[in-house]
Design a protein around this motif. Structure first.
Motif, PDB file in Angstrom:
ATOM      1  N   THR A 270       0.861  -1.172   0.000  1.00  0.00           N
ATOM      2  CA  THR A 270       0.000   0.000   0.000  1.00  0.00           C
ATOM      3  C   THR A 270       0.902   1.229   0.000  1.00  0.00           C
ATOM      4  OG1 THR A 270      -1.655  -1.203   1.296  1.00  0.00           O
ATOM      5  CG2 THR A 270      -1.868   1.197   1.207  1.00  0.00           C
ATOM      6  N   ILE A 271       0.609   2.168  -0.870  1.00  0.00           N
ATOM      7  CA  ILE A 271       1.449   3.367  -0.962  1.00  0.00           C
ATOM      8  C   ILE A 271       0.570   4.614  -0.915  1.00  0.00           C
ATOM      9  CG2 ILE A 271       3.395   2.308  -2.176  1.00  0.00           C
ATOM     10  CD1 ILE A 271       2.246   3.237  -4.798  1.00  0.00           C
ATOM     11  N   PRO A 272       1.080   5.678  -0.289  1.00  0.00           N
ATOM     12  CA  PRO A 272       0.342   6.951  -0.337  1.00  0.00           C
ATOM     13  C   PRO A 272       0.186   7.402  -1.784  1.00  0.00           C
ATOM     14  CG  PRO A 272       2.160   7.034   1.242  1.00  0.00           C
ATOM     15  CD  PRO A 272       2.341   5.776   0.449  1.00  0.00           C
ATOM     16  N   ASP A 273      -0.857   8.163  -2.040  1.00  0.00           N
ATOM     17  CA  ASP A 273      -1.088   8.642  -3.405  1.00  0.00           C
ATOM     18  C   ASP A 273      -0.076   9.721  -3.753  1.00  0.00           C
ATOM     19  OD1 ASP A 273      -2.041   9.220  -5.902  1.00  0.00           O
ATOM     20  OD2 ASP A 273      -3.750  10.382  -5.182  1.00  0.00           O
ATOM     21  N   LEU A 274       1.017   9.283  -4.370  1.00  0.00           N
ATOM     22  CA  LEU A 274       2.085  10.213  -4.743  1.00  0.00           C
ATOM     23  C   LEU A 274       1.570  11.317  -5.660  1.00  0.00           C
ATOM     24  CD1 LEU A 274       5.193  10.643  -4.440  1.00  0.00           C
ATOM     25  CD2 LEU A 274       5.439   9.399  -6.597  1.00  0.00           C
ATOM     26  N   ASN A 275       0.516  11.020  -6.431  1.00  0.00           N
ATOM     27  CA  ASN A 275      -0.024  12.039  -7.333  1.00  0.00           C
ATOM     28  C   ASN A 275      -0.486  13.285  -6.581  1.00  0.00           C
ATOM     29  OD1 ASN A 275       0.524  10.491  -9.533  1.00  0.00           O
ATOM     30  ND2 ASN A 275      -1.597  10.092 -10.100  1.00  0.00           N
ATOM     31  N   GLU A 276      -0.988  13.088  -5.359  1.00  0.00           N
ATOM     32  CA  GLU A 276      -1.391  14.246  -4.564  1.00  0.00           C
ATOM     33  C   GLU A 276      -0.177  15.103  -4.188  1.00  0.00           C
ATOM     34  OE1 GLU A 276      -4.019  13.451  -1.247  1.00  0.00           O
ATOM     35  OE2 GLU A 276      -4.765  11.640  -2.216  1.00  0.00           O
ATOM     36  N   MET A 277       0.977  14.450  -4.033  1.00  0.00           N
ATOM     37  CA  MET A 277       2.185  15.155  -3.609  1.00  0.00           C
ATOM     38  C   MET A 277       2.869  15.890  -4.756  1.00  0.00           C
ATOM     39  SD  MET A 277       4.001  12.366  -1.116  1.00  0.00           S
ATOM     40  CE  MET A 277       3.070  11.296  -0.022  1.00  0.00           C
ATOM     41  N   ILE A 278       2.705  15.382  -5.985  1.00  0.00           N
ATOM     42  CA  ILE A 278       3.468  15.955  -7.108  1.00  0.00           C
ATOM     43  C   ILE A 278       2.621  16.818  -8.029  1.00  0.00           C
ATOM     44  CG2 ILE A 278       5.015  13.966  -7.079  1.00  0.00           C
ATOM     45  CD1 ILE A 278       3.673  13.051  -9.724  1.00  0.00           C
ATOM     46  N   ARG A 279       1.323  16.872  -7.803  1.00  0.00           N
ATOM     47  CA  ARG A 279       0.438  17.526  -8.768  1.00  0.00           C
ATOM     48  C   ARG A 279       0.830  18.975  -9.027  1.00  0.00           C
ATOM     49  NH1 ARG A 279      -6.009  16.579  -9.259  1.00  0.00           N
ATOM     50  NH2 ARG A 279      -6.288  17.744 -11.182  1.00  0.00           N
ATOM     51  N   ASP A 280       1.242  19.704  -7.994  1.00  0.00           N
ATOM     52  CA  ASP A 280       1.560  21.113  -8.168  1.00  0.00           C
ATOM     53  C   ASP A 280       2.989  21.348  -8.650  1.00  0.00           C
ATOM     54  OD1 ASP A 280       2.738  20.274  -5.779  1.00  0.00           O
ATOM     55  OD2 ASP A 280       2.490  22.230  -4.811  1.00  0.00           O
ATOM     56  N   LEU A 281       3.769  20.273  -8.835  1.00  0.00           N
ATOM     57  CA  LEU A 281       5.155  20.426  -9.289  1.00  0.00           C
ATOM     58  C   LEU A 281       5.236  20.571 -10.806  1.00  0.00           C
ATOM     59  CD1 LEU A 281       6.980  17.782  -7.045  1.00  0.00           C
ATOM     60  CD2 LEU A 281       6.500  20.194  -6.559  1.00  0.00           C
ATOM     61  N   ASN A 282       4.144  20.278 -11.512  1.00  0.00           N
ATOM     62  CA  ASN A 282       4.082  20.405 -12.973  1.00  0.00           C
ATOM     63  C   ASN A 282       5.178  19.606 -13.672  1.00  0.00           C
ATOM     64  OD1 ASN A 282       2.771  21.376 -15.305  1.00  0.00           O
ATOM     65  ND2 ASN A 282       4.254  23.036 -15.521  1.00  0.00           N
TER      66      ASN A 282
END
Length: 380
Positions: A270-282
């Motif tokens: 199980t992994i945290p949703d990395l997409n939430e972490m990188i979304r604003d990095l463009n």
């Protein structure tokens, strides 16, 4: 007024490769559900010097242009392990993006022609670049951003692919579930019986011995999934590469290994949703993206988590214990997510539509299919 003709050219230079990767930003610039991938990761996927997939596979990349403007991209690839473990003569295409149907048709035809030249008699796609990366075309679930390691596509793509003569090979599902909901009483009794069984031990992955534990997990995966449609085993080099890439996003008490009589026989990642972490990095880790991402990885703060991988060794897949181990792994992780991290929602999958064992496990209370991805095939 007739449109200008499409020209296709192969990717040959570093500038071409940058155009190939960056084109996704043109396609999805107005799509609120698209999550910009980390460009460094995409470049690494396509780099034979970095990605060990190229030890048993070969690929070609193309750009489609009209009036000097990029209007599409595609890859075609031949994997020697697919010829052994799936079906001889099967080639693949992927990394597919296009601005219109005309570009899509020319790109797919170009990929097919290359595959024929490689001796392939069947094409399946989209697969970018292997079944372990981003397989399938999103055909349901466009109104929600994908979780980490899953794709997002334009709704028009389905009609364009089918217009090229492709039919369904397999559908892959992801399930969203409210993990605050307790297990059904019959499942809870099965879990409690497992907890009382001295032969069974559920342990967390140990990041101080991550090379060992990642090798254990991926060895179980290779065994557990070996009879699944589309399965291609991960090589030792790919296992090492995957372990290195996964380590930064692994949270020890969210990745669990089940042992029976001291032998590792099952796992759930199980992994945290990395997409939430990188979304604003463009897509960029420079100049400050690295610092932001490293800070965010220090603790679990995402709204959702994803279970991308789960498996039980074939020697334990038949009988009551297989379900028992699976539900114990799910429940132990669920407790940590809810009680320790305050996470309420998770995603499970992808799951093959005809994998009855996993489909039954995925039908948990509060769960439902939130995304469907389709892999297409066509005789060449």
């Amino acid at each position: 007024m007739a449109s200008s003709p499409i020209t296709i050219r192969p990717v040959r230079t570093g500038s071409d490769r940058k155009t190939f990767v960056d084109f996704a930003w043109e396609v999805y610039r107005d799509d609120p559900c698209w999550v910009p991938p980390l460009k460094d990761e995409v470049h690494g996927l396509l780099n034979p010097r970095k990605n060990p997939w190229f030890g048993h596979g070969r690929a070609e990349l193309w750009l489609a242009e009209r009036d000097g403007k990029t209007v599409g991209r595609i890859s075609a690839q031949v994997d020697d392990l697919v010829q052994v473990h799936m079906e001889p003569g099967t080639g693949q295409w992927g990394m597919f993006e296009a601005l219109d149907g005309e570009a899509a048709a020319v790109l797919i035809a170009t990929a097919e022609e290359w595959l024929r030249g490689q001796g392939m008699t069947k094409a399946i796609g989209p697969i970018s670049i292997s079944i372990w990366d981003e397989p399938g075309l999103l055909i349901q679930g466009f109104d929600e951003p994908p979780l980490v390691m899953m794709g997002h596509h334009r709704p028009e793509y389905r009609a364009w692919v089918e217009a090229a003569g492709y039919g369904k090979a397999k559908d892959l599902y992801t399930f969203e579930l409210d993990i605050r909901i307790d297990m059904l009483p019959v499942i809870d009794r099965l879990i409690r019986a497992g907890e009382a069984n001295p032969r069974i031990r559920i342990r967390n992955v140990d990041k101080s011995n991550f090379a060992r534990d990642s090798a254990i997990i991926l060895d179980i995966l290779n065994d557990a999934w070996s009879d699944n449609w589309g399965f291609v085993p991960l090589t030792d080099a790919e296992i090492a590469y995957a372990g290195k890439k996964l380590k930064p996003i692994i949270v020890e008490d969210l990745v669990k290994i089940a042992e029976v009589d001291g032998e590792p026989v099952a796992f759930m990642m199980t992994i945290p949703d990395l997409n939430e972490m990188i979304r604003d990095l463009n897509g960029s880790l420079f100049p400050f993206g690295w610092a932001k991402l490293l800070w965010r990885l220090r603790k679990v703060t995402t709204r959702r988590v994803r279970v991308p991988l789960m498996g039980v060794r074939k020697s334990h897949q038949h009988g009551r214990m297989a379900s028992q181990l699976a539900f114990m792994l799910i429940e132990f992780t669920r407790r940590v997510c809810v009680d320790k991290y305050g996470i309420n929602f998770g995603e499970f999958g992808w799951v093959l539509e005809d994998n009855q064992g996993m489909m039954s496990i995925a039908q948990l209370p509060g769960a439902g299919i939130n995304h469907t991805y389709r892999i297409y095939d066509k005789a060449l």
